[in-house]
Design a protein around this motif. Structure first.
Motif, PDB file in Angstrom:
ATOM      1  N   GLU A   1      17.630 -12.996 -12.232  1.00 13.52           N
ATOM      2  CA  GLU A   1      19.025 -12.635 -11.951  1.00 13.52           C
ATOM      3  C   GLU A   1      19.117 -11.501 -10.930  1.00 13.52           C
ATOM      4  N   ASN A   2      17.990 -11.183 -10.269  1.00 14.86           N
ATOM      5  CA  ASN A   2      17.886 -10.102  -9.288  1.00 14.86           C
ATOM      6  C   ASN A   2      18.213  -8.740  -9.881  1.00 14.86           C
ATOM      7  N   LYS A   3      17.941  -8.578 -11.177  1.00 15.78           N
ATOM      8  CA  LYS A   3      18.170  -7.316 -11.871  1.00 15.78           C
ATOM      9  C   LYS A   3      16.829  -6.592 -12.035  1.00 15.78           C
ATOM     10  N   PRO A   4      16.722  -5.342 -11.530  1.00 15.36           N
ATOM     11  CA  PRO A   4      15.480  -4.588 -11.740  1.00 15.36           C
ATOM     12  C   PRO A   4      15.211  -4.418 -13.235  1.00 15.36           C
ATOM     13  N   ILE A   5      13.962  -4.707 -13.632  1.00 17.22           N
ATOM     14  CA  ILE A   5      13.617  -4.623 -15.054  1.00 17.22           C
ATOM     15  C   ILE A   5      12.598  -3.532 -15.356  1.00 17.22           C
ATOM     16  N   GLY A   6      11.995  -2.928 -14.324  1.00 17.66           N
ATOM     17  CA  GLY A   6      10.999  -1.888 -14.538  1.00 17.66           C
ATOM     18  C   GLY A   6       9.877  -2.013 -13.533  1.00 17.66           C
ATOM     19  N   THR A   7       8.803  -1.297 -13.811  1.00 16.27           N
ATOM     20  CA  THR A   7       7.707  -1.182 -12.857  1.00 16.27           C
ATOM     21  C   THR A   7       6.376  -1.493 -13.517  1.00 16.27           C
ATOM     22  N   LEU A   8       5.606  -2.370 -12.884  1.00 12.52           N
ATOM     23  CA  LEU A   8       4.219  -2.585 -13.280  1.00 12.52           C
ATOM     24  C   LEU A   8       3.371  -1.619 -12.471  1.00 12.52           C
ATOM     25  N   VAL A   9       2.446  -0.950 -13.142  1.00 12.75           N
ATOM     26  CA  VAL A   9       1.559   0.006 -12.490  1.00 12.75           C
ATOM     27  C   VAL A   9       0.125  -0.448 -12.726  1.00 12.75           C
ATOM     28  N   MET A  10      -0.685  -0.377 -11.673  1.00 11.82           N
ATOM     29  CA  MET A  10      -2.097  -0.715 -11.795  1.00 11.82           C
ATOM     30  C   MET A  10      -2.936   0.510 -11.474  1.00 11.82           C
ATOM     31  N   GLU A  11      -3.808   0.851 -12.406  1.00  7.02           N
ATOM     32  CA  GLU A  11      -4.798   1.908 -12.191  1.00  7.02           C
ATOM     33  C   GLU A  11      -6.069   1.228 -11.707  1.00  7.02           C
ATOM     34  N   PHE A  12      -6.525   1.633 -10.511  1.00 12.73           N
ATOM     35  CA  PHE A  12      -7.680   0.975  -9.899  1.00 12.73           C
ATOM     36  C   PHE A  12      -8.774   1.995  -9.606  1.00 12.73           C
ATOM     37  N   SER A  13      -9.875   1.901 -10.345  1.00 10.79           N
ATOM     38  CA  SER A  13     -11.041   2.761 -10.136  1.00 10.79           C
ATOM     39  C   SER A  13     -11.938   2.144  -9.075  1.00 10.79           C
ATOM     40  N   HIS A  14     -12.457   2.991  -8.199  1.00 13.55           N
ATOM     41  CA  HIS A  14     -13.310   2.512  -7.122  1.00 13.55           C
ATOM     42  C   HIS A  14     -14.126   3.677  -6.579  1.00 13.55           C
ATOM     43  N   SER A  15     -15.056   3.372  -5.707  1.00 17.82           N
ATOM     44  CA  SER A  15     -15.906   4.400  -5.107  1.00 17.82           C
ATOM     45  C   SER A  15     -15.695   4.446  -3.600  1.00 17.82           C
TER      46      SER A  15
ATOM     47  N   GLU B   1      12.837   3.948  -9.647  1.00 17.21           N
ATOM     48  CA  GLU B   1      13.006   4.746  -8.429  1.00 17.21           C
ATOM     49  C   GLU B   1      11.696   5.444  -8.084  1.00 17.21           C
ATOM     50  N   ARG B   2      11.352   5.459  -6.793  1.00 17.03           N
ATOM     51  CA  ARG B   2      10.073   5.998  -6.321  1.00 17.03           C
ATOM     52  C   ARG B   2       9.769   7.394  -6.879  1.00 17.03           C
ATOM     53  N   LYS B   3      10.712   8.301  -6.786  1.00 16.92           N
ATOM     54  CA  LYS B   3      10.481   9.676  -7.236  1.00 16.92           C
ATOM     55  C   LYS B   3      10.143   9.706  -8.732  1.00 16.92           C
ATOM     56  N   GLU B   4      10.865   8.926  -9.515  1.00 13.14           N
ATOM     57  CA  GLU B   4      10.620   8.879 -10.961  1.00 13.14           C
ATOM     58  C   GLU B   4       9.264   8.236 -11.267  1.00 13.14           C
ATOM     59  N   ILE B   5       8.925   7.196 -10.530  1.00 16.83           N
ATOM     60  CA  ILE B   5       7.642   6.519 -10.728  1.00 16.83           C
ATOM     61  C   ILE B   5       6.494   7.479 -10.427  1.00 16.83           C
ATOM     62  N   LEU B   6       6.582   8.172  -9.295  1.00 22.96           N
ATOM     63  CA  LEU B   6       5.530   9.139  -8.944  1.00 22.96           C
ATOM     64  C   LEU B   6       5.411  10.236  -9.994  1.00 22.96           C
ATOM     65  N   SER B   7       6.533  10.695 -10.503  1.00 18.94           N
ATOM     66  CA  SER B   7       6.519  11.716 -11.552  1.00 18.94           C
ATOM     67  C   SER B   7       5.829  11.200 -12.812  1.00 18.94           C
ATOM     68  N   ARG B   8       6.149   9.990 -13.221  1.00 16.34           N
ATOM     69  CA  ARG B   8       5.526   9.399 -14.421  1.00 16.34           C
ATOM     70  C   ARG B   8       4.027   9.186 -14.222  1.00 16.34           C
ATOM     71  N   ILE B   9       3.631   8.722 -13.040  1.00 11.74           N
ATOM     72  CA  ILE B   9       2.207   8.538 -12.759  1.00 11.74           C
ATOM     73  C   ILE B   9       1.483   9.876 -12.841  1.00 11.74           C
ATOM     74  N   THR B  10       2.048  10.901 -12.223  1.00 10.62           N
ATOM     75  CA  THR B  10       1.435  12.231 -12.250  1.00 10.62           C
ATOM     76  C   THR B  10       1.327  12.749 -13.678  1.00 10.62           C
ATOM     77  N   GLN B  11       2.394  12.624 -14.457  1.00  6.11           N
ATOM     78  CA  GLN B  11       2.351  13.050 -15.862  1.00  6.11           C
ATOM     79  C   GLN B  11       1.269  12.300 -16.642  1.00  6.11           C
TER      80      GLN B  11
ATOM     81  N   PHE C   1       0.824  -1.209   0.000  1.00  3.65           N
ATOM     82  CA  PHE C   1       0.000   0.000   0.000  1.00  3.65           C
ATOM     83  C   PHE C   1       0.862   1.265   0.000  1.00  3.65           C
ATOM     84  N   ARG C   2       2.047   1.200   0.593  1.00  2.93           N
ATOM     85  CA  ARG C   2       2.930   2.382   0.593  1.00  2.93           C
ATOM     86  C   ARG C   2       3.393   2.718  -0.819  1.00  2.93           C
ATOM     87  N   ASN C   3       3.293   1.757  -1.738  1.00 10.00           N
ATOM     88  CA  ASN C   3       3.628   1.999  -3.138  1.00 10.00           C
ATOM     89  C   ASN C   3       2.349   2.229  -3.931  1.00 10.00           C
ATOM     90  N   SER C   4       1.592   3.218  -3.462  1.00 10.78           N
ATOM     91  CA  SER C   4       0.365   3.605  -4.157  1.00 10.78           C
ATOM     92  C   SER C   4       0.090   5.071  -3.876  1.00 10.78           C
TER      93      SER C   4
END
Length: 162
Positions: A114-128, A147-157, A87-90
């Protein structure tokens, strides 16, 4: 089910995960609706986590069988949904939705076998927040950023351009 291979890119994983969601979200919701409607008055937003606990695990388990894992490990105080959504990653912002159709964005930074970061899956969840309702199917997409800051920036954009 969901067909995956250990060498898949985060973009390919997002497409497969999204296809799984598209095929299953409605039947899981229909099969659980009475139970979730009854729980919503007491549990409110946590009821949506219960829905995701029913929808996401088969796909997440298949990712794990193919060597994919979260980069972030769950902490003792984390609220973990479906075994993979921390939940902290939302994030949820009022301007992204409307009353009765709020939007929360969850993300999962993945690493491969291989324990290599490959990217981020993002889920958009609509709810009431007004009543139990999922007005649109959850959608999965990918970012290369890890990276968290970059992910948040991309989500906002992304949300600004919708």
């Amino acid at each position: 089910m969901i067909e995956l291979k250990p060498e898949m890119t985060v973009e390919s994983l997002s497409e497969a995960f999204d296809a799984y969601i598209e095929r299953n979200w409605s039947s899981v919701l229909t099969g659980s609706r009475d139970e979730l409607l009854a729980l919503f008055p007491e549990y409110e937003d946590a009821t949506y986590g219960m829905y995701l606990d029913k929808l996401i695990p088969p796909a997440w388990q298949e990712l794990q069988r193919n060597g994919f894992q979260l980069v972030d490990t769950a902490r003792e105080d984390d609220f973990v949904i479906a075994g993979c959504l921390l939940f902290r990653n939302s994030v949820e912002k009022a301007e992204w939705g409307s009353p009765g159709n709020e939007i929360r964005m969850f993300w999962m930074v993945l690493q491969n076998h291989e324990n290599k970061p490959i990217g981020t899956l993002v889920m958009e969840f609509s709810h009431s927040h007004i009543q139990f309702d999922i007005p649109n199917r959850p959608k999965i997409f990918a970012f290369e950023e890890t990276e968290r800051k970059e992910i948040l920036s991309r989500i906002t954009q992304r949300q600004k351009t919708r």
